[in-house]
Scaffold this motif. Sequence first.
Motif, PDB file in Angstrom:
ATOM      1  N   GLN A 145       0.821  -1.252  -0.002  1.00 16.24           N
ATOM      2  CA  GLN A 145       0.061  -0.191  -0.162  1.00 16.24           C
ATOM      3  C   GLN A 145       0.757   1.133   0.045  1.00 16.24           C
ATOM      4  O   GLN A 145       0.427   2.305  -0.187  1.00 16.24           O
ATOM      5  N   LEU A 146       2.185   1.032   0.221  1.00 15.97           N
ATOM      6  CA  LEU A 146       2.894   2.150   0.239  1.00 15.97           C
ATOM      7  C   LEU A 146       3.843   2.273  -1.098  1.00 15.97           C
ATOM      8  O   LEU A 146       4.483   3.343  -1.265  1.00 15.97           O
ATOM      9  N   PHE A 147       3.802   1.403  -1.858  1.00 23.29           N
ATOM     10  CA  PHE A 147       4.413   1.576  -2.989  1.00 23.29           C
ATOM     11  C   PHE A 147       4.319   2.775  -3.952  1.00 23.29           C
ATOM     12  O   PHE A 147       4.600   3.144  -4.859  1.00 23.29           O
ATOM     13  N   ASP A 148       2.704   3.306  -3.809  1.00 24.42           N
ATOM     14  CA  ASP A 148       2.198   4.574  -4.490  1.00 24.42           C
ATOM     15  C   ASP A 148       2.627   5.807  -3.596  1.00 24.42           C
ATOM     16  O   ASP A 148       1.852   6.848  -3.873  1.00 24.42           O
ATOM     17  N   ASP A 149       3.320   5.611  -2.449  1.00 24.40           N
ATOM     18  CA  ASP A 149       3.569   7.009  -1.737  1.00 24.40           C
ATOM     19  C   ASP A 149       3.798   8.161  -2.421  1.00 24.40           C
ATOM     20  O   ASP A 149       4.663   7.878  -3.372  1.00 24.40           O
ATOM     21  N   VAL A 150       3.573   9.283  -2.134  1.00 21.42           N
ATOM     22  CA  VAL A 150       3.996  10.389  -2.649  1.00 21.42           C
ATOM     23  C   VAL A 150       5.642  10.794  -2.611  1.00 21.42           C
ATOM     24  O   VAL A 150       6.305  11.400  -3.412  1.00 21.42           O
ATOM     25  N   SER A 151       6.247  10.248  -1.564  1.00 22.50           N
ATOM     26  CA  SER A 151       7.500  10.342  -1.226  1.00 22.50           C
ATOM     27  C   SER A 151       8.257   9.002  -1.864  1.00 22.50           C
ATOM     28  O   SER A 151       8.108   8.111  -1.841  1.00 22.50           O
ATOM     29  N   SER A 152       9.257   9.611  -2.935  1.00 18.50           N
ATOM     30  CA  SER A 152      10.174   8.535  -3.272  1.00 18.50           C
ATOM     31  C   SER A 152      10.803   7.734  -2.437  1.00 18.50           C
ATOM     32  O   SER A 152      11.153   6.418  -2.791  1.00 18.50           O
ATOM     33  N   GLN A 153      11.426   8.236  -1.257  1.00 15.87           N
ATOM     34  CA  GLN A 153      11.927   7.594  -0.160  1.00 15.87           C
ATOM     35  C   GLN A 153      11.072   6.544   0.353  1.00 15.87           C
ATOM     36  O   GLN A 153      11.383   5.375   0.481  1.00 15.87           O
ATOM     37  N   VAL A 154       9.837   6.722   0.447  1.00 15.28           N
ATOM     38  CA  VAL A 154       9.078   5.752   1.201  1.00 15.28           C
ATOM     39  C   VAL A 154       8.643   4.936  -0.014  1.00 15.28           C
ATOM     40  O   VAL A 154       8.624   3.543   0.480  1.00 15.28           O
ATOM     41  N   ARG A 155       8.399   5.181  -1.072  1.00 13.12           N
ATOM     42  CA  ARG A 155       8.289   4.008  -2.309  1.00 13.12           C
ATOM     43  C   ARG A 155       9.442   2.958  -2.137  1.00 13.12           C
ATOM     44  O   ARG A 155       9.379   1.831  -2.119  1.00 13.12           O
ATOM     45  N   GLU A 156      10.743   3.791  -2.175  1.00 17.28           N
ATOM     46  CA  GLU A 156      11.782   2.727  -2.457  1.00 17.28           C
ATOM     47  C   GLU A 156      12.029   2.070  -1.045  1.00 17.28           C
ATOM     48  O   GLU A 156      12.292   0.747  -1.347  1.00 17.28           O
ATOM     49  N   LEU A 157      12.035   2.559   0.119  1.00 10.71           N
ATOM     50  CA  LEU A 157      12.005   1.637   1.224  1.00 10.71           C
ATOM     51  C   LEU A 157      10.931   0.734   1.136  1.00 10.71           C
ATOM     52  O   LEU A 157      11.382  -0.524   1.887  1.00 10.71           O
ATOM     53  N   SER A 158       9.827   1.040   0.987  1.00 15.47           N
ATOM     54  CA  SER A 158       8.762  -0.039   1.259  1.00 15.47           C
ATOM     55  C   SER A 158       9.009  -1.195   0.243  1.00 15.47           C
ATOM     56  O   SER A 158       8.862  -2.326   0.703  1.00 15.47           O
ATOM     57  N   ILE A 159       9.574  -0.962  -1.151  1.00 18.68           N
ATOM     58  CA  ILE A 159       9.510  -2.033  -1.998  1.00 18.68           C
ATOM     59  C   ILE A 159      10.895  -2.889  -1.408  1.00 18.68           C
ATOM     60  O   ILE A 159      10.985  -4.153  -1.764  1.00 18.68           O
ATOM     61  N   CYS A 160      11.953  -2.173  -1.128  1.00 22.22           N
ATOM     62  CA  CYS A 160      13.363  -2.756  -0.617  1.00 22.22           C
ATOM     63  C   CYS A 160      12.947  -3.760   0.625  1.00 22.22           C
ATOM     64  O   CYS A 160      13.145  -4.827   0.532  1.00 22.22           O
ATOM     65  N   LEU A 161      12.404  -3.115   1.296  1.00 22.49           N
ATOM     66  CA  LEU A 161      11.778  -4.125   2.780  1.00 22.49           C
ATOM     67  C   LEU A 161      10.789  -5.458   2.187  1.00 22.49           C
ATOM     68  O   LEU A 161      11.073  -6.386   2.774  1.00 22.49           O
ATOM     69  N   PHE A 162       9.895  -4.911   1.423  1.00 20.80           N
ATOM     70  CA  PHE A 162       9.228  -6.004   1.020  1.00 20.80           C
ATOM     71  C   PHE A 162       9.838  -7.270   0.251  1.00 20.80           C
ATOM     72  O   PHE A 162       9.678  -8.438   0.497  1.00 20.80           O
ATOM     73  N   LYS A 163      10.853  -6.983  -0.523  1.00 24.39           N
ATOM     74  CA  LYS A 163      11.784  -8.019  -1.074  1.00 24.39           C
ATOM     75  C   LYS A 163      12.410  -8.600   0.012  1.00 24.39           C
ATOM     76  O   LYS A 163      12.657 -10.031  -0.054  1.00 24.39           O
ATOM     77  N   GLU A 164      12.855  -8.123   1.228  1.00 23.19           N
ATOM     78  CA  GLU A 164      13.346  -8.756   2.055  1.00 23.19           C
ATOM     79  C   GLU A 164      12.477  -9.853   3.197  1.00 23.19           C
ATOM     80  O   GLU A 164      12.754 -10.850   3.088  1.00 23.19           O
ATOM     81  N   VAL A 165      11.191  -9.199   3.305  1.00 27.81           N
ATOM     82  CA  VAL A 165      10.602  -9.894   4.085  1.00 27.81           C
ATOM     83  C   VAL A 165       9.757 -11.119   3.575  1.00 27.81           C
ATOM     84  O   VAL A 165       9.381 -12.102   4.131  1.00 27.81           O
ATOM     85  N   ILE A 166       9.677 -11.152   2.253  1.00 27.55           N
ATOM     86  CA  ILE A 166       8.793 -12.083   1.480  1.00 27.55           C
ATOM     87  C   ILE A 166       9.523 -13.417   1.413  1.00 27.55           C
ATOM     88  O   ILE A 166       9.118 -14.418   1.123  1.00 27.55           O
ATOM     89  N   GLN A 167      11.237 -13.258   1.963  1.00 29.21           N
ATOM     90  CA  GLN A 167      11.522 -14.519   1.955  1.00 29.21           C
ATOM     91  C   GLN A 167      11.783 -14.998   3.163  1.00 29.21           C
ATOM     92  O   GLN A 167      12.511 -16.079   3.422  1.00 29.21           O
TER      93      GLN A 167
END
Length: 291
Positions: A145-167
């Motif tokens: 739900q944060l992948f579309d945040d207005v902040s590019s930093q939030v988008r990047e952090l949320s996607i990177c963290l998602f990559k880590e936790v799905i494993q």
Amino acid sequence: MWEALLSQPLILVKVLRELRRNLQHLQLRIGSRFCRVKFCIRLLALLACSDVTPEEFAGVYNREKFPWCQNVVLFSLTLTGLITLSQSPDTAKKILVLLPDLIYMLQTAHSKNRKKMLLIFRNVMGHLKKKDSSTALQLAENLPQLFDDVSSQVRELSICLFKEVIQMADWKHQRQMRKNVQGSLVPLVLHMSDETESVAKASHEAFCVAAKVLKWKWLSHHVQALERWRTVERLLEHDRSRAEEYVRQSMPYLQHAQVTVRMAAVRFIGLAARYLNDSSKDTLQEIFKGE
């Protein structure tokens, strides 16, 4: 000044340990505002003390839980302290008990505090590795739900963290985790067209990991080769029954703030439309007429 202080690990720990020893002597006026201040000081002080075990900290937090997020400034400062303290593996184990509440607050927080919470999640989960699959599952459900945040930093952090936790899911949670991963595929594909290069790169890397988690070897070659639209074609060929769902996921992106993402959504929908049944195609046509 407080932000700078709370960002310095050695200074922060020293101050918090001193505060813990003198907390009972602090003369705070009775009132909800000062109760929140006292609670946050106690929270951080207990985290900083090496003689407080994770179990003891969890007991205190669950017993004295207070609506500490109601004061925006105090909440933001507390999050800064938690970022600093979560850099320590021992403290990260204690902070784990806070994560469900922070995840709950994530969707209603503004971007600045979302970024801080994501940094806390990253630090804690990085230290814990695969020891807390249920928290990883919670994060995997909420991060997209944060992948579309207005902040590019939030988008990047949320996607990177998602990559880590799905494993990080164990055998009990693998089915639900795969479901969460499948639900993230469309946003990840579309954000490969994000105007912020680091977000686009993070989206591609997360999609690569998602393919591995789903054990889709047939997709891996195209993903690794950066053949984005061939990847989409293979995805749709393999998973035709989900074409309508993928289209519905893509529709909101037609209104996205970024032109590149809007164009990617149009192309994705065009490819997916080949695999829709007649009824779904009629519905899609009506939707586009309304647009």
